[in-house]
Motif scaffolding. Structure first.
Motif: not given
Length: 331
Positions: A122-135, A182-189
């Motif tokens: 069907m299609y290809k997926s990629y394992l990736h992460w996004w990190a907060m700049p302060g980390a 949930e992740y969006t809120n936790l990262m911003r907090d």
């Protein structure tokens, strides 16, 4: 007179036999007597890509092949492998990593699911992460001691993410299983440093957080090829500019989603099924944009980990695709 009546009787009998024969062939779903009367298609949760794709695909091929089709919502790739292997579903949507492990009886699988056969990717997926700049995270090695969101417990990003961390010797601070809102809120907090996905590029949550929070994208890195071989999946790069501010290619693990079937399904039927799928690409793109990646040229790479159904093999050989030895069933 008696002779005339006899001729009429014979003529009527032959006509009825012909009509019944035609009805019988039609009720079997197509031109072959060994075609199934209908097919069950195991997808995933309602509203997800698998279910949307399966529903649209089912409608299209049902009309083209004159066969009934029913799409079932399931728990995703692993249940679909089990259902197809048992013959309880003719078609299942999977990701090739779990399919490889299921066929070989490794990883999640406590037995070998040797009745499954691949059809098309069907299609290809990629394992990736996004990190907060302060980390202060530039590579996967910087995940040490950090709080990581890996998605639903047992899901694809969680399953492969944890294997990667273990194999690379990265000791995390904490893993948080949950959803992207949930992740969006936790990262911003300030309660979570990183979130992950095993998905096509342009993940909507990552795109949003790049725009609003300036997160940066991270992949597996230089060990991608080595780990892909160990896991029975593929590797590649998230091409530069796939996300805003991403100026370089990012090496990472990749995984193809695919359709599978039971090995005993009619060869002629499977041939026509695969043929109809590729001939319906433009219609499928209207169902889900990911169908733009439907391409027989990627078959040798995408489906190398699990044997292919003979009907699919016949189609690919007919159009000139050179298949690897690994896709040819032992039988």
């Amino acid at each position: 007179m008696h002779k005339f009546k006899s001729l009429i009787f014979v003529s009527i009998a032959l006509t009825m036999a012909f009509l019944l024969s035609g009805c019988s062939n039609q009720s079997s779903g197509g031109s072959g007597n060994d075609w199934p009367k209908g097919i069950s298609v195991s997808s995933a949760t309602i509203g997800g890509t698998f279910h949307v794709y399966a529903t649209g695909w089912s409608d299209i091929v049902s009309k083209k092949l004159n066969i009934q089709s029913n799409v079932e919502a399931t728990g995703g790739p692993i249940p679909n492998i089990e259902l197809v292997d048992r013959g309880e579903s003719e078609i299942g949507l999977v990701t090739m990593g779990p399919a490889y492990e299921g066929y070989n009886g490794i990883g999640w699988a406590e037995k070998k699911y040797e009745n499954i056969r691949t059809l098309f990717p069907m299609y290809k997926s990629y394992l990736h992460w996004w990190a907060m700049p302060g980390a202060d995270i530039k590579s996967i090695e910087d995940f040490a001691g950090k709080r990581i969101g890996t998605g639903a417990a047992g899901g694809t990003p969680d399953y492969y993410g944890q294997r990667v961390f273990e194999d690379l010797g990265i000791e995390l601070g904490r893993i948080v299983n949950g959803g992207y809102n949930e992740y969006t809120n936790l990262m911003r907090d300030g309660q979570l440093d990183v979130a992950s996905a095993f998905a096509p590029t342009g993940h909507p949550t990552a795109v949003e957080m790049i725009s609003t929070d300036k997160v940066n994208i991270v992949g597996v890195g230089e060990k991608s090829a080595e780990l892909a071989g160990k896991y029975g999946i593929t590797h590649g790069v998230i091409e530069a500019n796939s996300y805003e501010g991403q100026t370089e290619d990012i090496p990472t693990l990749t995984i193809y989603s695919a359709f599978i079937t039971h090995k005993d399904l009619s060869e002629d039927f499977v041939y026509e099924l695969v043929k109809a799928t590729f001939e319906s690409k433009e219609e499928l793109i209207k169902v889900h944009q990911s169908a733009a990646e439907l391409d027989p040229k990627v078959v040798p790479e995408a489906l190398a980990g699990v044997p292919m159904h003979p009907g699919a093999i016949r189609y690919y050989e007919e159009i000139g695709i050179e298949l690897p030895d690994s896709v040819y069933p032992k039988e």
